[in-house]
Design a protein around this motif. Sequence first.
Motif, PDB file in Angstrom:
ATOM      1  N   UNK A  75      63.566  97.335   5.521  1.00 24.97           N
ATOM      2  CA  UNK A  75      63.425  95.922   5.130  1.00 24.97           C
ATOM      3  C   UNK A  75      61.955  95.637   4.839  1.00 24.97           C
ATOM      4  N   UNK A  76      61.386  96.348   3.856  1.00 20.29           N
ATOM      5  CA  UNK A  76      59.926  96.346   3.669  1.00 20.29           C
ATOM      6  C   UNK A  76      59.376  95.032   3.131  1.00 20.29           C
ATOM      7  N   UNK A 177      55.191  97.488   6.787  1.00 13.52           N
ATOM      8  CA  UNK A 177      55.396  96.264   7.553  1.00 13.52           C
ATOM      9  C   UNK A 177      56.750  95.707   7.151  1.00 13.52           C
ATOM     10  N   UNK A 178      57.609  95.495   8.121  1.00 13.60           N
ATOM     11  CA  UNK A 178      58.969  95.042   7.854  1.00 13.60           C
ATOM     12  C   UNK A 178      59.072  93.523   7.923  1.00 13.60           C
ATOM     13  N   UNK A 179      60.020  92.974   7.177  1.00 15.55           N
ATOM     14  CA  UNK A 179      60.322  91.559   7.316  1.00 15.55           C
ATOM     15  C   UNK A 179      60.872  91.259   8.717  1.00 15.55           C
ATOM     16  N   UNK A 180      61.425  92.289   9.380  1.00 18.06           N
ATOM     17  CA  UNK A 180      61.987  92.134  10.728  1.00 18.06           C
ATOM     18  C   UNK A 180      61.191  93.035  11.667  1.00 18.06           C
ATOM     19  N   UNK A 181      60.219  92.493  12.411  1.00 15.03           N
ATOM     20  CA  UNK A 181      59.347  93.325  13.241  1.00 15.03           C
ATOM     21  C   UNK A 181      60.080  94.079  14.359  1.00 15.03           C
ATOM     22  N   UNK A 221      67.926  85.982   7.883  1.00 19.24           N
ATOM     23  CA  UNK A 221      67.203  84.702   7.715  1.00 19.24           C
ATOM     24  C   UNK A 221      66.602  84.239   9.047  1.00 19.24           C
ATOM     25  N   UNK A 222      67.338  84.462  10.126  1.00 21.57           N
ATOM     26  CA  UNK A 222      66.889  84.010  11.447  1.00 21.57           C
ATOM     27  C   UNK A 222      65.784  84.902  12.008  1.00 21.57           C
ATOM     28  N   UNK A 223      65.863  86.216  11.748  1.00 20.58           N
ATOM     29  CA  UNK A 223      64.963  87.153  12.375  1.00 20.58           C
ATOM     30  C   UNK A 223      63.749  87.530  11.530  1.00 20.58           C
ATOM     31  N   UNK A 224      63.760  87.217  10.252  1.00 19.43           N
ATOM     32  CA  UNK A 224      62.700  87.712   9.384  1.00 19.43           C
ATOM     33  C   UNK A 224      61.434  86.883   9.525  1.00 19.43           C
ATOM     34  N   UNK A 225      60.314  87.513   9.247  1.00 21.77           N
ATOM     35  CA  UNK A 225      59.010  86.858   9.170  1.00 21.77           C
ATOM     36  C   UNK A 225      58.430  87.148   7.799  1.00 21.77           C
ATOM     37  N   UNK A 226      57.944  86.127   7.131  1.00 19.54           N
ATOM     38  CA  UNK A 226      57.394  86.321   5.795  1.00 19.54           C
ATOM     39  C   UNK A 226      55.919  85.932   5.771  1.00 19.54           C
TER      40      UNK A 226
END
Length: 226
Positions: A75-76, A177-181, A221-226
Amino acid sequence: MVVDIPELFSREEVRQMRALLESAAWTDGRTTAGHRAARVKDNEQLAASDPLAQKLGQQVLERLGQTPLFIAAALPARVLPPRFSRYAGAGQYGDHVDNAIFPMPGTGEHLRSDISATLFLSDPDEYDGGELVIADTFGTHSAKPAAGHLIVYPGSSLHRVAPVTRGVRYAAFFWTQSFVPSPERRRLLFDLDGAIQSLAGDHPEHGSVDTFTQIYHNLLRQWSQT
């Protein structure tokens, strides 16, 4: 989570890369290691500024963007330009953990190394030793796949490259770096995505495909960081 992505590059593509790497200007790999890692690192690398490293690195980045399995596993959000290594003459890289933060070249920004990856550019019968050994929460994994395979593993893991006692081991390596750490959440999303793809392949009209797809994207959507 350790994921083997087979044949990221074909044998012919690897042959062409190797022909360039075998005549490259290699430097001491310890110059790019942190203080502690430098004590256990014994290999050669291409300088990040080397035009060949930049050319081949861009080739790897473009292929990653075309590889659904890498995208599903990582999920890059951003990928550090790949670097290239050479191990020979008992060269090795002892137990170490990768730096948590890397500068992104030419951007003034930084990358968090959620995920490490190694692209093997030598076949197993070309060298003895040289296994990538990874220790994570699910145990210890040893990888020595065919040339062209990519191994993806947690950036937080303790890992090493065993001594190369015969031949030469060429590889590329990089960080994502992933959208989901969270590695635990990435694994859940990866497993769910795989189940959705399997169900959709066997029963494309099944109503659960849309339901599970909705769940996947709502979790992302809930877990991702942008």
